[in-house]
Design a protein around this motif. Structure first.
Motif, PDB file in Angstrom:
ATOM      1  N   ILE A  56      38.318 -34.289 -37.711  1.00  0.00           N
ATOM      2  CA  ILE A  56      38.202 -35.454 -36.827  1.00  0.00           C
ATOM      3  C   ILE A  56      38.357 -35.024 -35.367  1.00  0.00           C
ATOM      4  N   ILE A  57      39.333 -34.140 -35.113  1.00  0.00           N
ATOM      5  CA  ILE A  57      39.549 -33.650 -33.745  1.00  0.00           C
ATOM      6  C   ILE A  57      38.306 -32.940 -33.232  1.00  0.00           C
ATOM      7  N   PHE A  58      37.695 -32.094 -34.066  1.00  0.00           N
ATOM      8  CA  PHE A  58      36.545 -31.322 -33.599  1.00  0.00           C
ATOM      9  C   PHE A  58      35.246 -32.122 -33.631  1.00  0.00           C
ATOM     10  N   GLU A  59      35.204 -33.223 -34.365  1.00  0.00           N
ATOM     11  CA  GLU A  59      34.069 -34.140 -34.230  1.00  0.00           C
ATOM     12  C   GLU A  59      34.074 -34.758 -32.828  1.00  0.00           C
ATOM     13  N   HIS A  60      35.278 -35.114 -32.365  1.00  0.00           N
ATOM     14  CA  HIS A  60      35.428 -35.597 -30.988  1.00  0.00           C
ATOM     15  C   HIS A  60      35.029 -34.494 -30.003  1.00  0.00           C
ATOM     16  N   TYR A  61      35.463 -33.276 -30.270  1.00  0.00           N
ATOM     17  CA  TYR A  61      35.125 -32.138 -29.410  1.00  0.00           C
ATOM     18  C   TYR A  61      33.612 -31.909 -29.386  1.00  0.00           C
ATOM     19  N   GLY A  62      32.962 -32.053 -30.537  1.00  0.00           N
ATOM     20  CA  GLY A  62      31.508 -31.886 -30.609  1.00  0.00           C
ATOM     21  C   GLY A  62      30.781 -32.903 -29.744  1.00  0.00           C
ATOM     22  N   ILE A 196      44.601 -18.896 -41.852  1.00  0.00           N
ATOM     23  CA  ILE A 196      43.962 -19.565 -40.716  1.00  0.00           C
ATOM     24  C   ILE A 196      43.109 -20.720 -41.231  1.00  0.00           C
ATOM     25  N   ALA A 197      42.905 -21.689 -40.363  1.00  0.00           N
ATOM     26  CA  ALA A 197      41.948 -22.768 -40.641  1.00  0.00           C
ATOM     27  C   ALA A 197      40.700 -22.475 -39.829  1.00  0.00           C
ATOM     28  N   ILE A 198      39.542 -22.563 -40.467  1.00  0.00           N
ATOM     29  CA  ILE A 198      38.275 -22.329 -39.777  1.00  0.00           C
ATOM     30  C   ILE A 198      37.479 -23.635 -39.755  1.00  0.00           C
ATOM     31  N   ILE A 199      37.143 -24.076 -38.565  1.00  0.00           N
ATOM     32  CA  ILE A 199      36.281 -25.246 -38.382  1.00  0.00           C
ATOM     33  C   ILE A 199      34.911 -24.730 -37.969  1.00  0.00           C
ATOM     34  N   THR A 200      33.899 -25.028 -38.769  1.00  0.00           N
ATOM     35  CA  THR A 200      32.543 -24.543 -38.507  1.00  0.00           C
ATOM     36  C   THR A 200      31.699 -25.683 -37.940  1.00  0.00           C
ATOM     37  N   MET A 201      31.097 -25.422 -36.782  1.00  0.00           N
ATOM     38  CA  MET A 201      30.240 -26.415 -36.137  1.00  0.00           C
ATOM     39  C   MET A 201      28.847 -25.838 -35.950  1.00  0.00           C
ATOM     40  N   MET A 212      29.185 -22.173 -34.480  1.00  0.00           N
ATOM     41  CA  MET A 212      30.409 -21.820 -33.749  1.00  0.00           C
ATOM     42  C   MET A 212      31.576 -21.988 -34.718  1.00  0.00           C
ATOM     43  N   ASN A 213      32.338 -20.909 -34.922  1.00  0.00           N
ATOM     44  CA  ASN A 213      33.516 -20.955 -35.790  1.00  0.00           C
ATOM     45  C   ASN A 213      34.764 -20.942 -34.923  1.00  0.00           C
TER      46      ASN A 213
END
Length: 326
Positions: A56-62, A196-201, A212-213
């Motif tokens: 959710i945080i990185f959806e906002h960042y996207g 680690i947690a990896i968020i892939t966009m 972008m990881n």
């Protein structure tokens, strides 16, 4: 609640027990508990709730990236969060190739750093756009030059500065790019066994797509892990109140650039007359000299105004505002 049997099913079960087809002792619950294997080399430090909150945080960042990056690249940007997962750092680093674009980001006040890996084809495309090209990636990967790295550093700084806002509901951070690494052999910033947690966009710059990881070590997020749940996150959003939300929206809208044009009038002439126009020729418009002009914001008629001058420039003075209901 267990499944309710019909009368026919009960009769069939009783007849099977009487005939010896089923053994009642075998059907009893043994009381043994199921044992689940636990891998101590990969402790489950990130729950599904933690990963979902970070998505959710990185959806906002996207959304922030897709809004702000076009100002640098002059190209349409689309960003989408693909997935999130928890792995050991060794699994992440072993999957890196050469050359690679790794941004090491200081995540103060949290300890340690996070890592942002940008696909090299996106790096080449961004450099091409910044230097006035069409934004085409290279057909064959090569090492980045010092000038190219300086350009990429500028773009990464712009991306990293946007991280503060999405994390605001969890903690006030002041992210800062420490350096960019292009060799995967020098990417050992974290212990190989660290989770680690990896968020892939997925990022699309024009016609060029790449990933972008974002690598978030557990030791960096450990102090705020209890806040990484959707209940806390949404309650924090509401705690800011409507007034702060309104001020934020006004601040963002105040930066939007809108085209404004004043229309002196309209006229229709033949193609032949248009071709033969000379300096000094007069075109008759459908408005009078003392008549108010129509002012358009985008394609919407919003004001009326009178023509004039301000210094050595043409100008208009707004005389009325056209409301939506008009």
């Amino acid at each position: 609640m267990g499944e309710v049997l019909s009368q026919n099913e009960i009769d069939s079960l009783l007849s099977a027990l009487n005939s010896g087809e089923f053994d009642a002792e075998e059907m009893k619950d043994s009381g043994e508990k199921q044992v689940k294997n636990y891998d101590f080399a990969r402790p489950a430090k990130f729950s599904k709730e933690h990963l979902r909150t970070m998505e959710i945080i990185f959806e906002h960042y996207g959304r922030l990236l897709s809004t702000n990056l076009p100002a640098y690249l002059r190209k349409n940007i689309q960003v989408e969060v693909m997935n999130s997962e928890a792995v050991t750092y060794s699994e992440f680093s072993n999957a890196l190739s050469n050359p690679v674009l790794l941004g090491v980001v200081n995540f103060e006040p949290l300890p340690g750093s996070i890592i942002m890996e940008l696909a090299t084809n996106l790096g080449y495309a961004m450099v091409d756009r910044m230097l006035g090209g069409l934004g085409d990636p290279l057909e064959k990967s090569r090492e980045f030059s010092e000038i190219e790295l300086l350009i990429i550093e500028r773009i990464m700084n712009a991306c990293i500065n946007l991280l503060a806002e999405p994390w605001k509901n969890v903690i006030e951070i002041h992210p800062r790019l420490e350096r960019i690494e292009t060799n995967s052999q020098f990417a050992q910033f974290i212990s190989p066994s660290e989770m680690i947690a990896i968020i892939t966009m997925n990022i699309k710059v024009g016609d060029v797509e790449g990933l972008m990881n974002v690598c978030l070590p557990y030791m960096t997020l450990e102090d705020v892990m209890d806040r990484l749940n959707t209940k806390y996150w949404f309650s924090s959003m509401q705690a800011h109140g409507d007034q702060e939300y309104t001020e934020l929206m006004e601040s963002l809208l105040s930066k939007v650039i809108m085209p404004v044009k004043a229309v002196l009038g309209n006229s229709s002439i033949s193609v032949n007359d248009f071709i033969n126009l000379q300096v000094g020729d007069i075109i008759r418009l459908d408005t009078k000299a003392e008549q108010e002009l129509k002012i358009y914001v985008g394609n919407i008629k919003k004001f009326t105004a009178l023509p004039g001058a301000s210094g050595d420039r043409y100008a208009v003075r707004v005389t009325s505002i056209i409301r939506e209901e008009q």
